[in-house]
Design an enzyme around this catalytic site. Sequence first.
Site, short mmCIF file in Angstrom:
data_model
loop_
_atom_site.label_atom_id
_atom_site.label_comp_id
_atom_site.label_asym_id
_atom_site.label_seq_id
_atom_site.Cartn_x
_atom_site.Cartn_y
_atom_site.Cartn_z
N ARG A 129 0.81 -1.22 0.00
CA ARG A 129 0.00 0.00 0.00
C ARG A 129 0.85 1.27 0.00
O ARG A 129 0.45 2.29 -0.57
CB ARG A 129 -0.95 -0.01 1.20
N ASP A 183 -14.82 9.45 9.85
CA ASP A 183 -13.79 8.50 9.48
C ASP A 183 -12.45 9.20 9.66
O ASP A 183 -12.38 10.43 9.65
CB ASP A 183 -13.96 8.03 8.03
#
Length: 290
Positions: free
Chosen positions: A46, A159
């Site tokens: 990632r 979030d």
Amino acid sequence: MASEIDDVRHEAAVLSDKVFRRLSDFVQNEVGIKMPPAKKTMLEARLQRRLRKLGIGTFEQYSDYVFSPKGTESELVHMIDAVTTNKTDFFREPNHFDYLTKHTLPTLNEVNGAGVMRPLMLWSAGCSTGEEPYTLTMVLSEYGERAGGRFSFIIIATDISTKVLDKAKEAIYEAEKIEPVAMPLRKKYLLKSKDPAKQLVRIVPELRRCVRFRRLNFMDDDFGFRETMDVVFCRNVVIYFDKPTQERLLKKFARYLNPGGYLFMGHSETIGGLNVPFTQVAPTIYRVKK
């Protein structure tokens, strides 16, 4: 940025155990997510995109940059975006929405007038790209219509990832993402793109106005809410935390819930073995003790 980094290499960088520990310790301390050695390959993959974006050749250089004053200001949020998991769907775990309308909402209305005497306050904690809070807007809007229109609500959706919050605010989704949405609700609450080739839909403005999006880190001592909540949806989030972190987080949720408020968790999550002020009322559904 590239001009500031010497010896930029074009081959894929390799994440050493030492740098992995440095980054994984930070991720766990900063956002609570467990990063055991088994996650090393995932983290490496990632973060490769961030190295390419910045023109940095090694993970050693990247970690030094991340923890530099400039990197702390500009890169930390991107690193967190890269390592957080954001899988979600419309109407995920549908039994929760059934329980919400058949049991939770009538009970809260009777106990403290939530939804009728005042707006129902619902928090979608870990809202990702918005499918959960927008599902809730549909469910609550339908409930309000059945109640004769005498029902109001506000959804706070949070979030830690700014990337997913930006997508959630846009409220635009690929057509394949709305497969779980029943056809009557699609016709009522989703707008098709004017360009048929794009196969995109957007949540109608009336529902978008019901959701307030905010960036929030569960590890913060103070979530900064002026509001107290009637319902918290935090599903498939705490599973990524260790038990002490889960316990601390659930106690924070309890502080922000009105007495008798509800907590909905994911199908693989439980409060078993945790010292938290909740009582189970259904599978993965809890009420804060009064």
